[in-house]
Design an enzyme around this catalytic site. Structure first.
Site, PDB file in Angstrom:
ATOM      1  N   ARG A   1       0.412  -1.516   0.327  1.00 35.35           N
ATOM      2  CA  ARG A   1       0.619  -0.163  -0.045  1.00 35.35           C
ATOM      3  C   ARG A   1       1.129   1.161   0.053  1.00 35.35           C
ATOM      4  NH1 ARG A   1      -2.926  -2.944   4.354  1.00 35.35           N
ATOM      5  NH2 ARG A   1      -4.770  -4.458   2.739  1.00 35.35           N
ATOM      6  N   VAL A   2       2.086   1.013   0.992  1.00 35.14           N
ATOM      7  CA  VAL A   2       2.933   2.649   0.637  1.00 35.14           C
ATOM      8  C   VAL A   2       4.088   2.528  -0.157  1.00 35.14           C
ATOM      9  CG1 VAL A   2       2.203   3.687   2.768  1.00 35.14           C
ATOM     10  CG2 VAL A   2       3.553   1.692   3.057  1.00 35.14           C
TER      11      VAL A   2
END
Lengths: 130, 508
Positions: B371-372
């Site tokens: 996600r990051v």
């Protein structure tokens, strides 16, 4: 090993009934015991043991057991009692109990708290640090 | 001899001649590593308590007239009526660089027979995770050395990336490869003398594993030269559940030291499923109410407070966490897996079917996500591998459809062929992490169609040959890719000419 939840609750209830104006009284305890004997609740042995444990803890809270290796004068006991009564803000009585294992000094127990100033404890601390 | 006497005299002088207050209790019952204690009226939650013989415990259940403690150590000498006392301290473990290269237990005591650890500091095992203000977003990459991960599911420093899959799908292998790669990068970076280089130190926490597995892991790390940058925290299956419960928190405390002191660290929790089981065992013995799958109500908090401690701090270092979760029959919707999936910043899902088909690492592209991490990916990898995830996902879909045996148009056929080549390319043996510059040239080659003329079975060997060619003959170019971290026209031209040279030799 472990006390049933309902027995513990009942013991706590009896414990609460043993107080008058926030103080444990002999008459109330005798009354509770008479009530248990009369009604004979289920698990009465476990109930009485749990009750005894609660009462013993309460008695210990109001009593300073002064363990000593040498002799202790009544003045010292009185001084310990008054000092602890001031600290805990409740009346505490002091009783002496000889304990030669301390070698020298005192160990005072009030409920869960232990105040120790004995040669035996200092030597054991020294032993663990060296 | 006189020095010894002086030491004792100093110690005696230190002893204050005044009463010491202790809060005490007595053991009412002790069983399965848990002691129920009467008294201890002043004890605090999570406080260390001392049993006779120096054994320590932690107060976990504070009830109206008793305290439930987990005993960390030998319980065989404890008996009903023994006196227990509070210490006024939280459990702490030694921290610092002195632990690197060492194997310790959950309390930080050495278990590798290499003598005592000269740690100057200690950190509490339980700490509140850094707040919002102290944090910084993830922008620096943490290369695993595994091409499928670095190109499609990139991990950044300070990220929490879950590795999830059934037993025997290569979860630990990914974690170990990542640790090996950090050691490789550390060696190159430290040798280069670059003042901006930040080494990554690793902590491997083994929870509830067989001792033989831990020994094998240590041997792999030692053989790969990674042990000198790694701390092993071992709470094996032979340890009591209390130690297994504590081990990840101890490891996190060790990692936090690096983070707090401006360094970067990586922590692997292998695995949190066994950690949850150990905690369930403790909770049931403590008679806490049980919930779903008999886990206690705070099993989410058990993992969230642990994983929140991984962060990238503003002006300081970072702690990257790779928790591992073992699923049963690929069921990611079970209680603990869903909990940890929701806490982490993405997951690498490993599929048994892919593993059995020989696709190793068996990363499921569809179910894996970071996600990051993409903001931490270097530009060069984005340039060469940006579209790979989509292409591979499309390939899996088409491959499933093509199994029906219907006639396929030319475009679908080419997509299937290309997908097959990407799958082959991503196959990577164990303990063989690849430097990012080598990954870039390998992926650049597929982007430019250098493997198109090569037989599918030979794609992987062709990729190995490209990497060998670049490592032996184009080292300067690889260094340039590594330092620039982005492909410009000039660099691409150089790669192209080198690749043409390789192709001429490979074909010939």
């Amino acid at each position: 090993m472990s006390v049933k939840k309902n027995v513990q609750q009942a013991a706590r209830q009896l414990y609460k009934l043993s107080f008058v104006d926030g103080r444990l009284t002999q008459e109330q305890v005798a009354g509770v015991l008479a009530y248990v004997e009369k009604t004979k609740p289920a698990d009465s042995l476990a109930l009485l043991k749990a009750y005894q444990r609660l009462i013993a803890a309460e008695v210990a809270r109001n009593q300073a057991v002064v363990e000593h290796a040498g002799s202790v004068s009544p003045e010292t006991l009185q001084s310990v009692a008054s000092s602890l009564s001031k600290t805990y803000q409740r009346p505490i009585t002091a009783t002496a109990r000889p304990n030669p294992a301390l070698l020298a000094g005192l160990r005072v127990r009030v409920g869960d708290d232990v105040y120790e100033n004995s040669l035996a404890s200092q030597l054991s601390q020294l032993g663990s640090n060296v | 001899m006189s020095t010894v006497l002086e030491q004792i005299e100093q110690q005696i002088a230190k002893l204050q001649n005044k009463a010491v207050k202790k809060n005490t209790g007595t053991i009412r019952a002790v069983a399965d590593g848990v002691a129920r204690i009467d008294g201890l009226s002043d004890v605090m939650y999570n406080e260390m308590v001392q049993f006779p013989g120096g054994t320590i415990g932690i107060a976990l259940n504070l009830e109206e007239d008793s305290v439930g403690c987990v005993v960390l150590g030998d319980v065989s000498h404890l008996k009903e009526g023994d006196e227990v006392q509070t210490t006024g301290r939280l459990l702490s473990v030694p921290v610092g660089k002195a632990l690197l290269g060492r194997s310790v237990d959950a309390l930080g005591n050495p278990v590798d027979g290499k003598g005592p650890i000269d740690a100057k500091e200690s950190f509490p095992v339980e700490r509140i995770a850094p707040g919002i203000i102290a944090r910084k977003s993830v922008t620096q990459p943490l290369f695993t050395g595994i091409m499928a991960i670095d190109s499609m599911i990139p991990i950044g420093r300070g990220q929490r990336e879950l590795i999830i899959g059934d037993r025997g799908t290569g979860k630990t292998a990914i974690a170990i490869d990542t640790i090996l790669n950090q050691a490789k990068i550390n060696r190159v970076g430290l040798a280069s003398g670059d003042p901006k280089f930040r080494p990554v130190y690793s902590i491997y926490v083994a929870i509830g594993q067989k001792s033989s597995n831990v020994v094998r892991t240590i041997a792999t790390l030692e053989a790969g030269g990674a042990l000198e940058y790694t701390i092993i925290v071992a709470a094996t299956a032979a340890d009591n559940p209390a130690n297994q419960y504590l081990a990840p928190y101890s490891g996190a405390a060790m990692g936090e030291w690096f983070m707090e002191n401006g360094m970067d660290a990586l922590i692997v929790y292998d695995d949190l499923s066994k950690h949850a089981v150990a905690y369930r065992q403790i909770s049931l013995i403590l008679k806490r109410p049980s919930g779903r799958e008999a886990y206690p109500g705070d099993v989410f908090y058990l993992h969230s407070r642990l994983l929140e401690r991984a962060a990238r701090l503003d002006g300081k270092g970072s702690l990257t966490a790779l928790p591992i979760i073992e699923t049963l029959a690929g069921d990611v919707s079970a209680y603990i897996p869903t909990n940890v999936i929701s806490i982490t910043d993405g997951q690498i899902f490993l599929e048994t079917d892919l593993f059995n088909q020989g696709t190793r690492p068996a990363v499921s592209v569809g179910l894996s996500v970071s996600r990051v991490g993409s903001s931490a990916q270097i530009k060069a990898t984005k340039q060469v591998g940006g579209k790979l995830k989509g292409e591979l996902a499309q390939f899996r879909e088409l491959a499933a459809f093509a199994q029906f045996g219907s006639d396929l148009d030319a475009k679908t056929k080419s997509q299937l062929e290309r997908g097959g080549r990407i799958v082959e390319l991503f196959k990577q043996p164990n303990a063989n992490p690849l430097p990012i510059e080598q990954q870039v040239v390998t992926l650049w080659a597929i982007q430019k169609g250098y493997y198109d003329s090569i037989e599918l079975k030979r794609v992987n060997s062709a990729a190995v040959s490209i990497r060998d060619f670049f490592a032996t003959r184009k080292d300067a170019l690889l260094t340039k890719i590594r330092t620039k971290a982005a492909l410009d026209a000039e660099l691409e031209a150089e790669i192209k000419s080198a690749m043409d040279e390789w192709k001429a030799n490979f074909a010939g």
